[in-house]
Write an enzyme that holds these catalytic residues in place. Sequence first.
Site, PDB file in Angstrom:
ATOM      1  N   CYS A   1       0.868  -1.178   0.000  1.00 44.67           N
ATOM      2  CA  CYS A   1       0.000   0.000   0.000  1.00 44.67           C
ATOM      3  C   CYS A   1       0.908   1.233   0.000  1.00 44.67           C
ATOM      4  O   CYS A   1       1.801   1.325  -0.832  1.00 44.67           O
ATOM      5  CB  CYS A   1      -0.969  -0.032   1.183  1.00 44.67           C
ATOM      6  SG  CYS A   1      -0.166  -0.198   2.796  1.00 44.67           S
TER       7      CYS A   1
ATOM      8  N   ARG B   1      -2.052  -0.902   5.414  1.00 45.14           N
ATOM      9  CA  ARG B   1      -3.268  -1.483   4.836  1.00 45.14           C
ATOM     10  C   ARG B   1      -3.005  -2.857   4.228  1.00 45.14           C
ATOM     11  O   ARG B   1      -3.847  -3.758   4.284  1.00 45.14           O
ATOM     12  CB  ARG B   1      -3.846  -0.531   3.783  1.00 45.14           C
ATOM     13  CG  ARG B   1      -4.402   0.754   4.369  1.00 45.14           C
ATOM     14  CD  ARG B   1      -4.731   1.782   3.298  1.00 45.14           C
ATOM     15  NE  ARG B   1      -3.558   2.468   2.791  1.00 45.14           N
ATOM     16  CZ  ARG B   1      -3.588   3.433   1.864  1.00 45.14           C
ATOM     17  NH1 ARG B   1      -4.745   3.798   1.336  1.00 45.14           N
ATOM     18  NH2 ARG B   1      -2.483   4.014   1.471  1.00 45.14           N
TER      19      ARG B   1
END
Length: 271
Positions: A230, A235
């Site tokens: 990410c 994430r």
Amino acid sequence: MTLPLLIEASELNQHLNNPDLLIIDLSSEENYLKGHIPGAINLPASRLLSGQAPVPNKLPSKDQLQQLCNDIGLTKNSVVVAYDDQKGPLAGRFIWTLHVIGHNSGSMLNGQLASWTAADLPLEASPQHAKAATAYNININPALIADVAFITQHLKAPNVVIWDARSYPEYTGEKVINAAKGGHIPGAHHFEWTDCFISADNLRIKPANALLSALKEQGITPDKTIITHCQTHRRSGLTYIVARHLGFNDVRCYDGSWFEWGNLPETPVEK
């Protein structure tokens, strides 16, 4: 005791008294003190990062990882369950970190603390501290890590798929965060991390068949080597857990992520 990678609150509750259970709460200290799963130890998310320039979001050094293991009381018999207050990315990154150092008995609470409270299970507010433990023997597994060299060498490899877990505007380059350039790694496939949840109000992971079908539409399939990333490998901690939960056996995380790739002058970019 063996627990699934993605564990439900009801199953976790059945094992609270097991002496090998180690629950890690990666929430902010403020939220932790408001209420946490009984026995859970609070771990600052910053401990999952090296903190070293020029890419502070990379995996901590071996010495840092050793200290982390000591501070949470990790042993070879520990069965770890993690959760956070950010929908699961920190818990996912923590489980990936455990896997990297050779500890595979790690689980993420499906739905995070909200699933625990929704089941009317007990909370406690008093802080917990790690039990004393002997030093954990760390063995770094490079097969779980992707770096710039590995990605560059495999940009056109048909058996390697890059899973970009950022938002679509970040993927297209419309939105640029802390980087000299926007866009995505050439050939990267986009599937936003939040699309793994049942809904915005239900942060449990979607049923396996639904996710496998959705990922297949984006070219992300279990027969490939998957590199997920990410912006800072926060994430993509969640997408690592999802991929492993779905039976993807060869999953690497690019811990440098876009913070590194988007700031290197020589790395190629697509928009």
